[in-house]
Enzyme design. Structure first.
Site, PDB file in Angstrom:
ATOM      1  CG  ASP A 183      11.211  78.006  51.816  1.00 19.23           C
ATOM      2  OD1 ASP A 183      10.630  79.250  51.493  1.00 19.23           O
ATOM      3  OD2 ASP A 183      12.251  78.063  52.437  1.00 19.23           O
ATOM      4  CG  HIS A 223      14.645  76.507  48.694  1.00 18.02           C
ATOM      5  ND1 HIS A 223      15.522  77.258  49.503  1.00 18.02           N
ATOM      6  CD2 HIS A 223      13.885  75.625  49.226  1.00 18.02           C
ATOM      7  CE1 HIS A 223      15.140  76.647  50.791  1.00 18.02           C
ATOM      8  NE2 HIS A 223      14.007  75.551  50.270  1.00 18.02           N
ATOM      9  CG  HIS A 261       7.991  74.430  54.291  1.00 17.47           C
ATOM     10  ND1 HIS A 261       7.839  74.685  55.548  1.00 17.47           N
ATOM     11  CD2 HIS A 261       9.444  74.172  53.690  1.00 17.47           C
ATOM     12  CE1 HIS A 261       9.558  74.896  55.868  1.00 17.47           C
ATOM     13  NE2 HIS A 261      10.170  74.480  54.725  1.00 17.47           N
TER      14      HIS A 261
HETATM   15 ZN   LIG Z   1      13.326  74.191  51.843  1.00 11.44          ZN
END
Ligand SMILES: [Zn+2]
Length: 201
Positions: free
Chosen positions: A22, A73, A169
């Site tokens: 992410d 996102h 991430h």
């Molecule tokens: Zn995020």
């Protein structure tokens, strides 16, 4: 319209993991994460922030070219968006979808993950109506808190019984711990018999 229920399971079955990455794309960390995935033959889902995708279209295209899937996102990663007007939520979702699709050269995001995981029934329904499966997670590595490489590894191994979808991430700061943890984890999990797949659509 795709399923509006939250996706967690893997298309490779119960003993499979879905790696999700992410908050990118990021010019420093996305290439390093891509290399670890490539070295291990693992495909992942990249949940991209619209503004970052628009800034780094070459990274979006590389992610697609290496066989990974895209996930919307939101435009601005506003973790309070679930408390805001539905028109705002709609714009955050649909505008990011368009930005990512333009950056990729026409490949659409297949999933939507709300920033901070704060899904509302409305945001799930909007995403599904746009052809994107709402994407959850079962294992939160907390890598963005920089807990140390070993802590990230321990969290994944402890939470493996929780389900298939693992959250990492590649944006939002120094992701060297994430890269090191993936470098350790991916071969070890494969040796333990885990397959790697994509979240069910
Ligand atoms: Zn995020």
């Amino acid at each position: 319209m795709v399923n509006m229920d939250m996706a967690h399971a893997s298309d490779r079955g119960a003993r499979a993991l879905n790696v999700t990455i992410d908050d990118g794309p990021d010019p420093v960390w996305t290439p390093r994460v891509l290399k670890v995935l490539r070295d291990n033959g693992v495909k992942a889902v990249f949940c991209m922030i619209g503004t970052s995708a628009a800034q780094h279209p070459e990274l979006v295209r590389q992610v697609v070219a290496e066989g990974h899937r895209l996930c919307d996102h939101s435009v601005h990663h506003d973790t309070a968006m679930d408390h805001k007007a539905t028109a705002y939520q709609h714009a955050e979702i649909v505008d990011a979808q368009r930005m990512i699709e333009q950056a990729s050269g026409g490949v659409k995001p297949m999933y939507y993950r709300v920033p901070g995981g704060a899904f509302t029934p409305y945001s799930r329904q909007i995403a599904a109506s746009l052809g994107m499966r709402p994407l959850g997670w079962n294992i939160d590595t907390d890598d963005y808190k920089l807990p140390g490489v070993q802590a990230i590894i321990n969290t994944v191994e402890r939470e493996l019984p929780n389900g298939s979808t693992v959250l990492f991430h590649d944006g939002g700061g120094d992701r060297s711990q994430t890269v090191a943890a993936l470098t350790d984890l991916l071969p070890r999990l494969k040796a333990q018999g885990y397959a790697f797949g994509f979240p069910l659509r």
